[in-house]
Design a protein around this motif. Sequence first.
Motif: not given
Length: 401
Positions: A270-274, A299-300, A306-317, A323-332
Amino acid sequence: MAGSYDPSASSGSGLWRRQPSSSTPRPPPADPLRADIDPPPRPRPALQSLAFGLIVLLGCLQFLPATHFRDPTDPHRNWIPLDPNRSQPISANSRTPEKEEHSAVTKREADVGKLHIFSWMDCLDLRVLAVLANSTLSSSRHPENIFFHFFVSETEDEKLSYYKLKVFLPRSNLEIIGLKEVKEKLISPTSEGEFIESVLHEIVPFAIPSINSRMNKFLYVSPNTIVKGNVEELFDVDLGSYAIAAAEDCNRRLGDYVNFEVLNAIQRTEAKTWVSDKPYDKDACLPDFNVLLFDARKLDNNLVDVIAWWNKILNLGTQRPNQVNPAIALAFYGRYLKLPAFWKHHRSTPLVRENETNVLPFDGPKRVCSNDKDQQQNFDHGSLWKTYLTPKFDAVLSHTN
């Protein structure tokens, strides 16, 4: 002739002449004051009824809801229509661009020196919010400059919650905001509506700039917090090129929540800026999202996407076992300024001394919601929260209606 009277002789002697009496009659004496007083004139019955009806009508008008308000920062004190569907009144749409620009400048000048703190509760507990606000004000040098903005569920009574908190903290600056407006701005036809609904409580801090565009620098604090430090020091922190600042939570590592084989594959394809150019470190500490300092200007705009993209591509559901959301952690990942460790939110009070940290967890009883498993498992209560909430107001704020 002797013995006769001569009238002319009396003119030179001491005898006086009698003046003739006037024949003009004296005016009659004025009428004496009467003892009785005339009764006042009787008004007409129709006028009496009309006056009484007007008084009753004016009294009933006091119970009608407000339709207009005056902005205290407006030097012209113009009347502005009040929209009942919003928790905050808005300005009239008929303003010219010149007036809108002048109003924006006036508001920015009025905001100088104000410290804005946001928090959000889905399961509303006014005791928790009261302790958060009172502990923050008690630890500040200038509490009059602190403004609280509390997001609550749209099912809650915003006005009742506001008045209860104002009774407890009459001199505080606070507002209660329903999430209806937040959802309308976040959930669009092109957005991941189901995902946003499921993680709304986690992404609300990052959506604040889109809700209130006037906010440049603000602080987000999780509601279950007792603030022991001076938050004014945080607003003096220079974020540099970063949009947010947070303390590190090294009790939680990135590798504990993310499958690194999947993450490495994403990084190669994936060639994404984030997506980071450097390899991800599985031992990297996660940011503590309980205390976040924001600079909204950096702030972007597509952060939620971006958070929704990480959640979808990691298939987190939408369901996670923690309580930890990896999508938010990876976004930052690598994109936040690290705050000092004493601004880290500790999960339990006995593990840390009060003088070693600026933020502690709320240790009092909480309102239990059916979908809040974490609250249902927490039955240990401390006594620190009682320092900021008296028993009298505890009884008032513990009632939800």
